[in-house]
Every structure is written in structure tokens, then in C-alpha cells.
Motif scaffolding. Sequence first.
Motif, PDB file in Angstrom:
ATOM      1  N   PHE A  13      33.720  33.701  17.134  1.00 58.23           N
ATOM      2  CA  PHE A  13      32.937  34.910  17.411  1.00 58.23           C
ATOM      3  C   PHE A  13      33.911  36.059  17.700  1.00 58.23           C
ATOM      4  O   PHE A  13      34.775  35.939  18.567  1.00 58.23           O
ATOM      5  N   PRO A  14      33.787  37.196  16.990  1.00 61.24           N
ATOM      6  CA  PRO A  14      34.798  38.258  17.132  1.00 61.24           C
ATOM      7  C   PRO A  14      34.553  39.184  18.323  1.00 61.24           C
ATOM      8  O   PRO A  14      34.389  40.386  18.163  1.00 61.24           O
ATOM      9  N   GLY A  15      34.540  38.634  19.509  1.00 60.19           N
ATOM     10  CA  GLY A  15      34.279  39.439  20.703  1.00 60.19           C
ATOM     11  C   GLY A  15      35.506  39.656  21.574  1.00 60.19           C
ATOM     12  O   GLY A  15      35.383  40.125  22.702  1.00 60.19           O
ATOM     13  N   GLY A  16      36.679  39.322  21.065  1.00 56.83           N
ATOM     14  CA  GLY A  16      37.911  39.595  21.806  1.00 56.83           C
ATOM     15  C   GLY A  16      38.355  38.486  22.746  1.00 56.83           C
ATOM     16  O   GLY A  16      39.369  38.613  23.429  1.00 56.83           O
ATOM     17  N   GLY A  17      37.635  37.377  22.789  1.00 60.90           N
ATOM     18  CA  GLY A  17      37.960  36.314  23.737  1.00 60.90           C
ATOM     19  C   GLY A  17      39.273  35.595  23.469  1.00 60.90           C
ATOM     20  O   GLY A  17      39.887  35.062  24.392  1.00 60.90           O
ATOM     21  N   HIS A  18      39.728  35.639  22.218  1.00 58.25           N
ATOM     22  CA  HIS A  18      40.919  34.853  21.858  1.00 58.25           C
ATOM     23  C   HIS A  18      42.176  35.290  22.589  1.00 58.25           C
ATOM     24  O   HIS A  18      43.136  34.529  22.701  1.00 58.25           O
ATOM     25  N   ALA A  19      42.173  36.526  23.100  1.00 58.77           N
ATOM     26  CA  ALA A  19      43.398  37.038  23.748  1.00 58.77           C
ATOM     27  C   ALA A  19      43.353  36.876  25.270  1.00 58.77           C
ATOM     28  O   ALA A  19      44.191  37.428  25.975  1.00 58.77           O
ATOM     29  N   PHE A 222      48.950  36.991  26.570  1.00 61.06           N
ATOM     30  CA  PHE A 222      47.496  37.129  26.686  1.00 61.06           C
ATOM     31  C   PHE A 222      47.157  38.376  27.497  1.00 61.06           C
ATOM     32  O   PHE A 222      47.951  38.832  28.321  1.00 61.06           O
ATOM     33  N   ALA A 223      45.942  38.879  27.282  1.00 62.09           N
ATOM     34  CA  ALA A 223      45.495  40.069  28.007  1.00 62.09           C
ATOM     35  C   ALA A 223      45.107  39.725  29.437  1.00 62.09           C
ATOM     36  O   ALA A 223      45.072  40.592  30.309  1.00 62.09           O
TER      37      ALA A 223
END
Lengths: 224, 231
Positions: A13-19, A222-223
Motif C-alpha cells: 500500500f503506497p502510504g509511506g509506511g515502508h520508511a 528510516f524516517a
Amino acid sequence: MHAAALMLADSRFPGGGHAHSGGLEEAVARGLVHSESDLAPFLAGRLRTAGELAAVFAGAAAHAGRRDAGVDHWRLLDAELDARTPSPAQRTASRAQGRGTLRAVSHLVLDTLAAATPRPHHPIAVGAVVGASEGAPADAALTVAYLAVSGPASAAVRLLGLDPFAVNALVMRLIPVMHTVAEYAVRHAGTDPADLPAPAAVGLDLLAEAHDRHSQKEVRLFAS
Amino acid sequence: MPVEHTHTHPVNFDPTATEPDPHAAATHAGRAFRLGIGGPVGSGKTALVAALCRALGGQVELAVVTNDIYTTEDADFLRGAGVLDATRIEAVQTGCCPHTAIRDDISANLDAVEHLEQHHPGLELIIVESGGDNLTAVFSRGLVDAQIFVVDVAGGDKVPRKGGPGVTTADLLVINKIDLAEQVRADLGVMVTDAHRMRGELPVITQSLVRTPDAPEVAAWVRDRLAAQPA
């Protein structure tokens, strides 16, 4: 499980969670986690604290989304989660993912939420999406409970080169706890926002703050 | 029994054919043009960004988003180079996955782009520099309007032949560090021929920032793209 919840829980899901590592990167940098056996208690602790708080607010947001709550209610819900998130770095991380979730999904209910706050907390955005899709508070609560564990678990594989099968086994072992956490959240889904529970993890708050400071001075991948 | 193929298709369905992308990226009048710069580690992406800042900074309102896996490294390089005001540089963390941040999940980069637009009204160009990655990394069209892929002679003269979406589909391919070709025994002629063969009509520029520090040809290409934008 509602398919909207499956979409939100999917790592694609492209919601920014990967970072976001949920404090795991800082724990690794400090030598607190360096193997599967250290990761297990980190994940379990995160699920019962940050995960539980997220589940409570995702459940409440799904409840609000199903009945198409007004701007004032969303603002209140968001402010109450802010009050339960003492670390500014965690608030920023949560709002970045909430904004990312809104960006990736479009729905009238979400317009009301965005009017209340364009960068809502992540659990509130997740709950709003599930509720707007007529999913249940339980679906939203379970989604964020799962994400509270799956994000750091994936970060551990990337940062430490851990065996992905061993790490997935740790996630799987926590499934009964995820359901317990979600059931707890569901019991509070219709509660007045001010009276929602406030589970906390001071350790994770401190790791988030330390991560934020270090990311300005040295390497952090990571962020959060 | 096979049916005879008599009709024609409006697009070529041959997956091996190279041709320019027939679909123009969606343009958004009133916001800055977004240019992606990608390519393998060490190919000279940041040096090219710095060169473009020097070449264009005087005439074009621009800002930069960096995605190095060591996130502040490139931002620090650009700040140190003094080519851009520090507030016009945003660094994005990619969670060890630089390709994900420019292709599959672009939200952190969009956040950074929008942050720059809010704080610098009137921006005309935002350069998004990806972290060094492999030949399959390309920018999503949801993030950039056009993209440059940078490879270098020291990375091996077989790179253009290997192809991959970066080499074959980027709007501009830059073959960098050509001053080193002799030292690393790279055949520049082969690289350029392979690049054109892989890319069809899409342009290729060879350059050395040692010889031409302000990347004049790439800067001219960027100027043309900016001029082609609707006002």
C-alpha cells in the motif's frame, strides 16, 4: 476482515509506511536489538503499548467513519491522540503516514477528515478509510495492531539481515495478541474521545526522540 | 487453426521494441516542473544536480529533494557546494529501499516536494535525486514530469547494453565521467552505440563534469523541457 483493511495492511500500500521502523532502527543502533531473540520482546512490547493505542484510535475512527462524523469530531479525535503521543518525533511520523494514507485513498468521508486536519494521525486515517468503506472498528483496530509489528519486523530484516522466515515466525506468534488488542479497542470504539484509553511506552517515546536527533547528525535510513 | 493477422494496432505490442513513451506525463499548470535524476551509486547524480544548480540557479527558481540512503550525505554535499540556499534542499529517508521511495510508494517524496512548494512560492523546477540504485529503478510518473538516468564509463561499458527501464525509458540518458574512459578502458563508442540501440529515438548525452563543470548540454535540455511547459 474487510478488504479495505487488507489493502491498508499490505506492505505494498503506497502510504509511506515502508520508511518507518517504529523505533527499531534506533534500538538497533544502540545495540538493544541484534538478533531474532531480541526482536521478539521488542515486537511484543510495541504491540501491547503503541499498537494498543493505535488500535484504540483506529477503532474509534472506524466507528466515526461509519456514521459519517462531522469535522468537529475528527478534530477532537485527532487532538486526543496528539495528547497521548508525548514524543514530537512520533507525532511527526504518525502524521506523515496519515497524510500518506489520505493521499493514496479518496473518499468523501476522508474529505471531512482532511478538512479537520490535512495531516491526521495514522491510526485515525486508517480507521476513517475502513469506516468509510463500511468496514468494522475491529477491522481497523486489527490492521494497525498488525502494522505496529509488521513495520519494525520488516525493518529488522532490512537493517540486520535477519532470516525473514524466523522474523515472520515471530510475527505469527503474536497473532493471538493482535486479536486481544483489537478486541480491547473495539470495546472502546464508541467511547467519547476524551475518555479513550491511553496506553503508553516511554521507552519507544525516548527511542523516537533519539532517532530524530541522530538522523540530523549521523546516518539513519528510516524516517522513524 | 491460426487466424491470419490482418489488422494493425495503434501501439506496438512487441515488448522488445524501443520507442518513445507515447503518453505525455500529466502536466500541472501553476506548479513547479518536477525532474527526477536517477542512476547507479557513484555515477555522478549529485554532481550533476550541483552542476544544474550552478547552471540554472541564476535564471530558474529551483529546489532539490535528495534521497540518498545515507540521507543527509547528498544534502550536505549540496549545501557545502554553496550552489543552493539550504532551505531549498529537502532530504528524504527511504527505509533502505531507494527505488521504493521513487516508484512504488512516493508519498514521502511528494511530501518533500509539497513542503518546498509551500515554503518557496513561485518555484519553477524541483529536482528529485534518487538514492543510488540498480538499473531497474525508475521514477513514478506520479512523482516526476521527466527523468534523467545517469550512468558512467567507470561503471563498465556494458551498462547501456544491459538495458533495464532506467536506460531504455528515461527521457534523457547521461553517460558521465567520459574523461575517465581511457583509464578504465571503457569503449565510449560502444557505450553510445549501445545506448542509442537500446533507446531508439530517446536522447543520449555524454559529458565530463571535469571538462565542463556546468553540464551545458544537460542544462540546455532541462531549459527546453521547462520552455515546453504550459504557463
